[in-house]
Design a protein around this motif. Structure first.
Motif, PDB file in Angstrom:
ATOM      1  N   THR A  33     -12.609  13.589  -3.299  1.00 13.03           N
ATOM      2  CA  THR A  33     -12.671  12.587  -2.499  1.00 13.03           C
ATOM      3  C   THR A  33     -11.353  12.022  -2.576  1.00 13.03           C
ATOM      4  N   VAL A  34     -10.669  11.659  -4.010  1.00 12.13           N
ATOM      5  CA  VAL A  34      -9.681  10.782  -4.214  1.00 12.13           C
ATOM      6  C   VAL A  34      -8.417  11.852  -3.844  1.00 12.13           C
ATOM      7  N   ILE A  35      -8.481  13.018  -4.076  1.00 12.66           N
ATOM      8  CA  ILE A  35      -7.612  14.225  -3.935  1.00 12.66           C
ATOM      9  C   ILE A  35      -7.260  14.407  -2.527  1.00 12.66           C
ATOM     10  N   LEU A  36      -8.207  14.578  -1.863  1.00 14.24           N
ATOM     11  CA  LEU A  36      -8.077  14.552  -0.189  1.00 14.24           C
ATOM     12  C   LEU A  36      -7.299  13.402   0.179  1.00 14.24           C
ATOM     13  N   ALA A  37      -8.075  12.318  -0.092  1.00 15.82           N
ATOM     14  CA  ALA A  37      -7.506  10.855   0.534  1.00 15.82           C
ATOM     15  C   ALA A  37      -6.021  10.686   0.141  1.00 15.82           C
ATOM     16  N   LYS A  38      -5.457  10.804  -1.157  1.00 16.21           N
ATOM     17  CA  LYS A  38      -4.321  10.923  -1.399  1.00 16.21           C
ATOM     18  C   LYS A  38      -3.409  11.653  -0.915  1.00 16.21           C
ATOM     19  N   THR A  39      -3.943  13.126  -0.573  1.00 19.05           N
ATOM     20  CA  THR A  39      -3.121  14.022   0.021  1.00 19.05           C
ATOM     21  C   THR A  39      -2.778  13.497   1.370  1.00 19.05           C
ATOM     22  N   TRP A  40      -3.654  12.944   2.065  1.00 21.03           N
ATOM     23  CA  TRP A  40      -3.333  12.662   3.727  1.00 21.03           C
ATOM     24  C   TRP A  40      -2.472  11.373   3.269  1.00 21.03           C
ATOM     25  N   GLN A  41      -2.675  10.413   2.613  1.00 18.76           N
ATOM     26  CA  GLN A  41      -1.687   9.076   2.492  1.00 18.76           C
ATOM     27  C   GLN A  41      -0.484   9.884   2.168  1.00 18.76           C
ATOM     28  N   PHE A  42      -0.042  10.803   1.243  1.00 19.26           N
ATOM     29  CA  PHE A  42       1.118  11.263   0.620  1.00 19.26           C
ATOM     30  C   PHE A  42       1.864  11.907   1.980  1.00 19.26           C
ATOM     31  N   LEU A  48       6.817   9.019   7.118  1.00 18.24           N
ATOM     32  CA  LEU A  48       7.139   7.556   7.450  1.00 18.24           C
ATOM     33  C   LEU A  48       8.772   7.524   6.704  1.00 18.24           C
ATOM     34  N   THR A  49       8.763   8.088   5.475  1.00 15.69           N
ATOM     35  CA  THR A  49       9.952   7.730   4.748  1.00 15.69           C
ATOM     36  C   THR A  49      10.972   8.649   4.639  1.00 15.69           C
ATOM     37  N   ALA A  73       1.612   1.043  10.700  1.00 13.61           N
ATOM     38  CA  ALA A  73       1.111   0.168   9.434  1.00 13.61           C
ATOM     39  C   ALA A  73       1.081   1.138   8.234  1.00 13.61           C
ATOM     40  N   GLY A  74       1.461   0.453   7.081  1.00  8.41           N
ATOM     41  CA  GLY A  74       1.763   1.326   5.863  1.00  8.41           C
ATOM     42  C   GLY A  74       3.041   1.686   5.493  1.00  8.41           C
ATOM     43  N   ASN A  75       3.885   1.458   6.492  1.00  9.14           N
ATOM     44  CA  ASN A  75       5.409   1.746   6.275  1.00  9.14           C
ATOM     45  C   ASN A  75       6.099   0.926   5.352  1.00  9.14           C
ATOM     46  N   PRO A  76       6.251   1.523   3.836  1.00  6.43           N
ATOM     47  CA  PRO A  76       6.987   0.468   3.004  1.00  6.43           C
ATOM     48  C   PRO A  76       8.379   0.053   3.250  1.00  6.43           C
ATOM     49  N   PHE A  77       9.084   0.884   3.949  1.00 11.86           N
ATOM     50  CA  PHE A  77      10.568   0.533   4.389  1.00 11.86           C
ATOM     51  C   PHE A  77      10.326  -0.791   5.362  1.00 11.86           C
ATOM     52  N   LEU A  78       9.401  -0.514   6.266  1.00 15.78           N
ATOM     53  CA  LEU A  78       9.419  -1.786   7.352  1.00 15.78           C
ATOM     54  C   LEU A  78       8.756  -3.145   6.430  1.00 15.78           C
ATOM     55  N   ALA A  79       7.866  -2.884   5.637  1.00 16.14           N
ATOM     56  CA  ALA A  79       7.579  -4.054   4.738  1.00 16.14           C
ATOM     57  C   ALA A  79       8.531  -4.477   4.062  1.00 16.14           C
ATOM     58  N   LEU A  80       9.283  -3.817   3.334  1.00 23.49           N
ATOM     59  CA  LEU A  80      10.440  -4.487   2.735  1.00 23.49           C
ATOM     60  C   LEU A  80      11.411  -5.437   3.623  1.00 23.49           C
ATOM     61  N   GLU A 118       3.618  -4.441  -4.502  1.00 21.53           N
ATOM     62  CA  GLU A 118       2.284  -4.096  -3.591  1.00 21.53           C
ATOM     63  C   GLU A 118       2.302  -2.841  -3.122  1.00 21.53           C
ATOM     64  N   ASN A 119       3.333  -2.605  -2.724  1.00 25.96           N
ATOM     65  CA  ASN A 119       3.272  -1.002  -2.056  1.00 25.96           C
ATOM     66  C   ASN A 119       3.126   0.059  -3.294  1.00 25.96           C
ATOM     67  N   LEU A 120       3.480  -0.379  -4.270  1.00 29.83           N
ATOM     68  CA  LEU A 120       3.645   0.580  -5.571  1.00 29.83           C
ATOM     69  C   LEU A 120       1.979   0.793  -5.970  1.00 29.83           C
ATOM     70  N   MET A 121       1.405  -0.458  -5.867  1.00 28.36           N
ATOM     71  CA  MET A 121       0.201  -0.482  -6.453  1.00 28.36           C
ATOM     72  C   MET A 121      -0.974   0.482  -5.212  1.00 28.36           C
ATOM     73  N   ARG A 122      -0.587   0.251  -4.024  1.00 31.20           N
ATOM     74  CA  ARG A 122      -1.194   0.965  -3.128  1.00 31.20           C
ATOM     75  C   ARG A 122      -1.160   2.446  -3.088  1.00 31.20           C
ATOM     76  N   MET A 123      -0.088   2.965  -3.669  1.00 29.68           N
ATOM     77  CA  MET A 123       0.457   4.431  -3.696  1.00 29.68           C
ATOM     78  C   MET A 123      -0.063   4.869  -5.110  1.00 29.68           C
TER      79      MET A 123
END
Length: 236
Positions: A33-42, A48-49, A73-80, A118-123
């Motif tokens: 579950t984590v692998i699939l979710a993190k793969t999509w997030q990555f 985005l980056t 949402a979730g773009n770390p560059f935009l958040a910075l 915050e973005n690093l913790m999310r990643m």
């Protein structure tokens, strides 16, 4: 051979063997579950980056740069960028109360660092679970093997039959627990290493971008990278 196999191991196993099997099944389900979710997030983060830094610094102004980064949402560059812009505006509006406490450079550095953390913790969310499963699953399977072999030998001793036909089946079934543990641990470990390497590349880009934003909001100049990846100051 009809009395041997996984079904026979589950039926004849005691509560310890069944509990260990369920634990490994749960570990495997959580891991994938984590692998699939993190793969999509990555994948989303990579999109985005990919060209975000170059697109932002080639914009005509800060607002145009924000438009180029997009509103997803979730773009770390935009958040910075938004964090740095808000920090600079907040410091300017509250300068009388902040003047003797923190200068604008320290204030923007702190705000950018908080956003970056915050973005690093999310990643990194979920990676601790993969690391835990990858390190503990083999030992859970090994404990199940030791436990199964121990009870198999006790049963053989009680029956008084120690031929290879009576030993191979129960011992082989017990060894399945070790294989099951490795089956759970190997994907979790490989995924953890892959995500960690990928996150390091993205964090490196975010750190470089954060330094450029700091210079832009403090001095009015931006840091642009040359072909060698070195940062240099350019006029606003």
């Amino acid at each position: 051979m009809e009395h041997y196999g996984l079904a026979h191991l589950w039926q004849q196993g005691d509560p310890v063997i069944r509990a260990l099997t369920l634990a490994l099944v749960l570990m495997s389900a959580l891991s994938w579950t984590v692998i699939l979710a993190k793969t999509w997030q990555f994948i989303c983060l990579r999109q985005l980056t990919k060209n975000a830094e170059q697109a932002f610094w080639h914009a005509d102004g800060i607002e145009h740069g924000i438009e180029k980064l997009g509103k997803r949402a979730g773009n770390p560059f935009l958040a910075l960028v938004l964090a740095g812009q808000e920090a600079a505006s907040h410091h300017q509006q509250n300068q009388p109360s902040l003047h003797h406490r923190m200068d604008i450079s320290d204030w923007i550095t702190r705000c950018l660092k908080n956003t970056l953390d915050e973005n690093l913790m999310r990643m990194q969310s979920g990676l601790a679970l993969l690391a835990s499963i990858g390190s503990t699953a083999p030992f859970v399977g090994l404990f199940g093997t030791v436990w199964g072999i121990y009870h198999a030998l006790l049963a053989i001793g009680e029956n008084g039959q120690a031929s290879i036909n009576h030993v191979a089946g129960p011992v082989g079934e017990a060894l399945i627990m070790t294989a099951f543990g490795l089956f759970v641990a190997i994907p979790a470990t490989l995924a953890y290493n892959a995500f960690t390497r990928g996150n390091k590349r993205i964090v490196s880009k975010l750190n470089r971008f954060s330094h450029g934003l700091h210079a832009y909001f403090v001095t009015g100049a931006r840091l642009r990278s040359n072909r060698r990846g070195e940062l240099k100051t350019a006029p606003r």
